[in-house]
Scaffold this motif. Structure first.
Motif, PDB file in Angstrom:
ATOM      1  N   GLY A 215     -15.653   3.004   3.571  1.00 48.83           N
ATOM      2  CA  GLY A 215     -16.023   1.608   3.708  1.00 48.83           C
ATOM      3  C   GLY A 215     -15.351   0.725   2.679  1.00 48.83           C
ATOM      4  N   THR A 216     -15.897  -0.464   2.498  1.00 47.51           N
ATOM      5  CA  THR A 216     -15.344  -1.453   1.574  1.00 47.51           C
ATOM      6  C   THR A 216     -15.593  -1.041   0.131  1.00 47.51           C
ATOM      7  OG1 THR A 216     -15.766  -3.212   3.179  1.00 47.51           O
ATOM      8  CG2 THR A 216     -15.383  -3.885   0.903  1.00 47.51           C
ATOM      9  N   GLU A 217     -14.528  -0.892  -0.643  1.00 51.46           N
ATOM     10  CA  GLU A 217     -14.690  -0.620  -2.065  1.00 51.46           C
ATOM     11  C   GLU A 217     -15.138  -1.901  -2.762  1.00 51.46           C
ATOM     12  OE1 GLU A 217     -12.013   3.006  -3.541  1.00 51.46           O
ATOM     13  OE2 GLU A 217     -10.890   1.157  -3.219  1.00 51.46           O
ATOM     14  N   THR A 218     -16.088  -1.766  -3.654  1.00 52.93           N
ATOM     15  CA  THR A 218     -16.760  -2.918  -4.247  1.00 52.93           C
ATOM     16  C   THR A 218     -15.808  -3.894  -4.922  1.00 52.93           C
ATOM     17  OG1 THR A 218     -18.633  -1.435  -4.673  1.00 52.93           O
ATOM     18  CG2 THR A 218     -18.682  -3.595  -5.736  1.00 52.93           C
ATOM     19  N   PHE A 219     -14.766  -3.403  -5.562  1.00 52.28           N
ATOM     20  CA  PHE A 219     -13.881  -4.267  -6.345  1.00 52.28           C
ATOM     21  C   PHE A 219     -12.470  -4.340  -5.752  1.00 52.28           C
ATOM     22  CE2 PHE A 219     -17.046  -2.339  -9.199  1.00 52.28           C
ATOM     23  CZ  PHE A 219     -17.696  -3.487  -9.632  1.00 52.28           C
ATOM     24  N   ASN A 220     -12.362  -4.165  -4.437  1.00 51.54           N
ATOM     25  CA  ASN A 220     -11.062  -4.163  -3.772  1.00 51.54           C
ATOM     26  C   ASN A 220     -10.912  -5.422  -2.918  1.00 51.54           C
ATOM     27  OD1 ASN A 220      -8.936  -3.658  -1.828  1.00 51.54           O
ATOM     28  ND2 ASN A 220      -9.021  -1.512  -2.428  1.00 51.54           N
ATOM     29  N   SER A 221     -10.058  -6.339  -3.340  1.00 50.57           N
ATOM     30  CA  SER A 221      -9.879  -7.606  -2.618  1.00 50.57           C
ATOM     31  C   SER A 221      -9.292  -7.399  -1.227  1.00 50.57           C
ATOM     32  CB  SER A 221      -8.971  -8.548  -3.417  1.00 50.57           C
ATOM     33  OG  SER A 221      -9.649  -9.071  -4.532  1.00 50.57           O
ATOM     34  N   ASP A 222      -8.414  -6.394  -1.071  1.00 51.41           N
ATOM     35  CA  ASP A 222      -7.835  -6.125   0.244  1.00 51.41           C
ATOM     36  C   ASP A 222      -8.922  -5.747   1.250  1.00 51.41           C
ATOM     37  OD1 ASP A 222      -5.157  -6.601  -0.433  1.00 51.41           O
ATOM     38  OD2 ASP A 222      -4.943  -4.602  -1.280  1.00 51.41           O
ATOM     39  N   ASP A 223      -9.854  -4.901   0.833  1.00 55.54           N
ATOM     40  CA  ASP A 223     -10.941  -4.502   1.723  1.00 55.54           C
ATOM     41  C   ASP A 223     -11.813  -5.693   2.101  1.00 55.54           C
ATOM     42  OD1 ASP A 223     -10.073  -1.930   1.611  1.00 55.54           O
ATOM     43  OD2 ASP A 223     -11.712  -1.158   0.403  1.00 55.54           O
ATOM     44  N   SER A 225     -10.978  -8.808   2.073  1.00 56.41           N
ATOM     45  CA  SER A 225     -10.206  -9.723   2.925  1.00 56.41           C
ATOM     46  C   SER A 225     -10.222  -9.254   4.374  1.00 56.41           C
ATOM     47  CB  SER A 225      -8.765  -9.817   2.420  1.00 56.41           C
ATOM     48  OG  SER A 225      -8.706 -10.451   1.161  1.00 56.41           O
ATOM     49  N   THR A 226     -10.143  -7.938   4.568  1.00 57.46           N
ATOM     50  CA  THR A 226     -10.245  -7.383   5.919  1.00 57.46           C
ATOM     51  C   THR A 226     -11.593  -7.728   6.534  1.00 57.46           C
ATOM     52  OG1 THR A 226      -8.732  -5.562   5.460  1.00 57.46           O
ATOM     53  CG2 THR A 226     -10.294  -5.238   7.261  1.00 57.46           C
ATOM     54  N   ASP A 227     -12.652  -7.617   5.738  1.00 58.67           N
ATOM     55  CA  ASP A 227     -14.002  -7.861   6.240  1.00 58.67           C
ATOM     56  C   ASP A 227     -14.221  -9.313   6.650  1.00 58.67           C
ATOM     57  OD1 ASP A 227     -14.594  -5.228   5.767  1.00 58.67           O
ATOM     58  OD2 ASP A 227     -15.596  -5.584   3.861  1.00 58.67           O
ATOM     59  N   VAL A 228     -13.744 -10.247   5.825  1.00 57.27           N
ATOM     60  CA  VAL A 228     -14.070 -11.661   6.053  1.00 57.27           C
ATOM     61  C   VAL A 228     -13.063 -12.365   6.948  1.00 57.27           C
ATOM     62  CG1 VAL A 228     -15.238 -11.778   3.820  1.00 57.27           C
ATOM     63  CG2 VAL A 228     -12.842 -12.479   3.987  1.00 57.27           C
ATOM     64  N   ASP A 229     -11.992 -11.689   7.328  1.00 56.56           N
ATOM     65  CA  ASP A 229     -10.995 -12.280   8.221  1.00 56.56           C
ATOM     66  C   ASP A 229     -11.628 -12.562   9.584  1.00 56.56           C
ATOM     67  OD1 ASP A 229      -8.765 -13.084   9.602  1.00 56.56           O
ATOM     68  OD2 ASP A 229      -7.554 -11.326   9.106  1.00 56.56           O
ATOM     69  N   ILE A 230     -11.614 -13.820  10.002  1.00 54.65           N
ATOM     70  CA  ILE A 230     -12.254 -14.216  11.262  1.00 54.65           C
ATOM     71  C   ILE A 230     -11.284 -14.117  12.442  1.00 54.65           C
ATOM     72  CG2 ILE A 230     -11.676 -16.692  11.235  1.00 54.65           C
ATOM     73  CD1 ILE A 230     -15.159 -15.177  11.956  1.00 54.65           C
ATOM     74  N   SER A 231     -10.069 -13.659  12.191  1.00 55.04           N
ATOM     75  CA  SER A 231      -9.044 -13.583  13.233  1.00 55.04           C
ATOM     76  C   SER A 231      -9.414 -12.554  14.303  1.00 55.04           C
ATOM     77  CB  SER A 231      -7.694 -13.200  12.615  1.00 55.04           C
ATOM     78  OG  SER A 231      -7.313 -14.082  11.595  1.00 55.04           O
ATOM     79  N   HIS A 242     -11.879  -7.849  16.402  1.00 49.48           N
ATOM     80  CA  HIS A 242     -11.649  -8.306  15.037  1.00 49.48           C
ATOM     81  C   HIS A 242     -10.268  -7.834  14.571  1.00 49.48           C
ATOM     82  CE1 HIS A 242     -12.125  -8.542  10.678  1.00 49.48           C
ATOM     83  NE2 HIS A 242     -13.236  -9.226  10.837  1.00 49.48           N
ATOM     84  N   ALA A 243      -9.392  -8.773  14.200  1.00 47.43           N
ATOM     85  CA  ALA A 243      -8.011  -8.437  13.846  1.00 47.43           C
ATOM     86  C   ALA A 243      -7.928  -7.601  12.576  1.00 47.43           C
ATOM     87  CB  ALA A 243      -7.191  -9.718  13.689  1.00 47.43           C
ATOM     88  N   GLY A 244      -8.764  -7.907  11.586  1.00 46.69           N
ATOM     89  CA  GLY A 244      -8.700  -7.170  10.332  1.00 46.69           C
ATOM     90  C   GLY A 244      -9.009  -5.696  10.503  1.00 46.69           C
ATOM     91  N   PHE A 245      -9.983  -5.379  11.357  1.00 48.02           N
ATOM     92  CA  PHE A 245     -10.332  -3.979  11.585  1.00 48.02           C
ATOM     93  C   PHE A 245      -9.234  -3.266  12.373  1.00 48.02           C
ATOM     94  CE2 PHE A 245     -14.954  -5.645  11.634  1.00 48.02           C
ATOM     95  CZ  PHE A 245     -14.966  -5.686  10.254  1.00 48.02           C
ATOM     96  N   MET A 246      -8.623  -3.971  13.321  1.00 48.74           N
ATOM     97  CA  MET A 246      -7.527  -3.376  14.076  1.00 48.74           C
ATOM     98  C   MET A 246      -6.368  -3.024  13.149  1.00 48.74           C
ATOM     99  SD  MET A 246      -7.427  -5.705  17.540  1.00 48.74           S
ATOM    100  CE  MET A 246      -6.222  -4.688  18.368  1.00 48.74           C
ATOM    101  N   LYS A 247      -6.041  -3.936  12.242  1.00 54.05           N
ATOM    102  CA  LYS A 247      -4.936  -3.697  11.312  1.00 54.05           C
ATOM    103  C   LYS A 247      -5.244  -2.522  10.388  1.00 54.05           C
ATOM    104  CE  LYS A 247      -3.794  -8.633  11.340  1.00 54.05           C
ATOM    105  NZ  LYS A 247      -3.861  -9.896  10.566  1.00 54.05           N
ATOM    106  N   ALA A 248      -6.485  -2.446   9.916  1.00 55.21           N
ATOM    107  CA  ALA A 248      -6.862  -1.354   9.014  1.00 55.21           C
ATOM    108  C   ALA A 248      -6.820  -0.007   9.721  1.00 55.21           C
ATOM    109  CB  ALA A 248      -8.262  -1.607   8.452  1.00 55.21           C
ATOM    110  N   LEU A 249      -7.145   0.014  11.019  1.00 57.45           N
ATOM    111  CA  LEU A 249      -7.152   1.274  11.754  1.00 57.45           C
ATOM    112  C   LEU A 249      -5.753   1.765  12.087  1.00 57.45           C
ATOM    113  CD1 LEU A 249      -8.960   3.445  13.011  1.00 57.45           C
ATOM    114  CD2 LEU A 249      -8.918   2.132  15.136  1.00 57.45           C
ATOM    115  N   GLY A 250      -4.802   0.815  12.254  1.00 64.57           N
ATOM    116  CA  GLY A 250      -3.447   1.285  12.531  1.00 64.57           C
ATOM    117  C   GLY A 250      -2.645   0.442  13.503  1.00 64.57           C
ATOM    118  N   LEU A 251      -3.069  -0.801  13.771  1.00 61.67           N
ATOM    119  CA  LEU A 251      -2.299  -1.689  14.645  1.00 61.67           C
ATOM    120  C   LEU A 251      -0.885  -1.847  14.091  1.00 61.67           C
ATOM    121  CD1 LEU A 251      -2.591  -3.678  17.129  1.00 61.67           C
ATOM    122  CD2 LEU A 251      -2.938  -5.471  15.416  1.00 61.67           C
TER     123      LEU A 251
END
Length: 482
Positions: A215-223, A225-231, A242-251
């Protein structure tokens, strides 16, 4: 800020709405609150720009919050990471030296034990909230194939473990759990151009292969940013996701979701995990598969079978026992939920989405006017007394609802008091809470639902909750299969 990659080929989707915070000026961001033609903002990319996409204030407010949050996260990325490293180092320094006073004594004796971040003894910030590692024997023995209580308990423990380093994970799975680690991995994010997605795979003693996304690491801005991206992207046949989750998975930046990843690129999570599972399941025709994750990891776990279905990977989906997620944010819209319900019916598995009390993350993002993002699957809801029930939707589905302000505050007070009386509440000193989680419970008085998102309460819910909820899960699964 790492390149968002929004300028890449988007032929894989039929529609999209992308925000680019690196191109956003503060004046242009403020205009969101006063002008409805969102598509004309230079930091928004949408095919509707020629015919401006006019959005209601509720939707524009979500975009505003998303862009501001990502800009701030970019600005504090370095200090946040440094602060997190210092906090984790200090927590491990105290732990390895037996507490503060023993640390002082070791200092004068010249025997201070220094933490090593890559070692099997170094515990993450999340791990320091709850250091329980041993699997409760009552949850492991006497359970047969398809036991929901067993899979739920093993899944939350795996989801919690996913936050640790590779050596810690290997030692815990192999030596503490007496199971077999297949691998622990750092996966490439093609949009952020670095490895930001983590997962590990192991199999238990019943022949079940478990995939746990971190999951989201507490002090990781990249994580974050993925969570709050409304794209979002609208993929034909799947819906808006959700675009951020797609990118994190491997889009893939210029290819979307091709059946095979380009050979020249580093491995991304979806393709690497899929290919590994196909090989493992082919070698053992009796093995079953469980996918799990907490927070961001839960979102990736929920999205993983959707891409498998898109690629018609029946060999993997037919072996999938279930997806178990904890504190999972919303992944897609109603069309995506309908698609996934069809996939689950076709292949005979269920997605169990565990939500504890007033956890804020499963209630985000929320748009009461458009409902752009919705949940799907079976919701297993636990209140703050660890009483569980299977429901269609968790109470208070909109975190920002004013109606729930007082109940959330009172609940935060109760959980803080209980944190100091847990042995009396449970009759078991093994449930004594750490000082770190108590600090977070105090913070919950200001930000309700923040401590409820942490893994300890999800572990407690399944360990202390009634077994009736798992009987309900079995009954619902039987009804779905008819």
């Amino acid at each position: 800020m790492a390149s968002s990659g929004n300028s890449c080929n988007k032929s894989f989707c039929s529609d999209y709405f992308l925000v680019k915070p690196e191109e956003a000026g503060w004046v242009d961001i403020l205009r969101l609150l006063f002008w409805s033609d969102v598509g004309r903002r230079k930091f928004v990319e949408s095919p509707a720009a020629a015919q401006p996409r006019r959005e209601p204030l509720s939707r524009r407010w979500l975009v505003f919050v998303s862009v501001v949050a990502m800009k701030l996260l970019h600005a504090i990325a370095g200090p946040l990471s440094g602060f997190g490293s210092a906090v984790e180092f200090w927590l491990n320094l105290l732990s390895l030296n037996g507490g503060f006073f023993t640390l002082i004594l070791n200092f004068f004796r010249g025997k201070v034990v220094q933490p090593d971040r890559a070692s099997a003894s170094f515990v993450s910030f999340i791990g320091n909230m709850d250091k329980r590692l041993d699997l409760e024997k009552s949850r492991l023995f006497g359970h047969g194939e398809g036991d929901k209580a067993y899979f739920a308990y093993l899944s939350i423990m795996a989801a919690k473990l996913s936050y640790e380093n590779h050596n810690f994970i290997r030692t815990t799975v192999n030596d503490v759990w007496n199971m077999k680690l297949i691998g622990s991995y750092d996966f490439w994010n093609d949009y952020q151009q670095k490895s930001t997605t983590q997962a590990f795979i192991f199999h238990d003693n019943l022949g079940t292969v478990v995939v746990a996304f971190r999951g989201t690491e507490t002090f990781n801005s990249d994580d974050w940013s993925t969570d709050v991206d409304i794209s979002w992207y609208e993929v034909p046949g799947l819906g808006r996701i959700h675009a951020g989750f797609m990118k994190a998975l491997g889009l893939q930046r210029n290819h979307g979701w091709p059946r095979r990843q380009a050979a020249a690129k580093p491995e991304t999570a979806y393709y690497a995990v899929r290919d590994l599972l196909k090989d493992l399941l082919q070698k053992n025709d009796k093995a079953r598969l469980v996918v799990t994750g907490h927070s961001l990891g839960g979102a990736l776990a929920a999205l993983f079978p959707a891409v498998l279905a898109l690629h018609e990977e029946a060999a993997v989906l037919e072996r999938l026992e279930g997806v178990y997620t904890y504190g999972q944010p919303r992944v897609g819209d109603g069309a995506f939920g309908e698609f996934m319900e069809g996939v689950m019916t076709t292949y005979g598995f269920r997605h169990y989405r565990f939500v504890y009390s007033f956890d804020l993350v499963p209630r985000l993002p929320y748009d009461d006017s458009l409902m752009m993002f919705k949940h799907f699957g079976t919701c297993v809801y636990y209140n703050s007394f660890y009483q569980g029930k299977v429901v269609a939707e968790e109470p208070n589905k909109n975190y920002f609802s004013i109606f729930w302000l007082i109940p959330k505050f009172l609940n935060a007070c109760w959980e803080l008091i209980r944190s100091f009386t847990f042995p009396l509440y449970t009759g078991n000193f093994e449930y004594t809470e750490s000082g770190l989680i108590r600090i977070l419970r105090a913070a919950g008085l200001l930000v309700a639902g923040l401590p409820a998102h942490c893994p300890p309460d999800y572990v407690n819910s399944i360990s202390l909750g009634s077994s009736d909820v798992f009987n309900s899960m079995v009954s619902q699964e039987a009804m779905k299969s008819q």
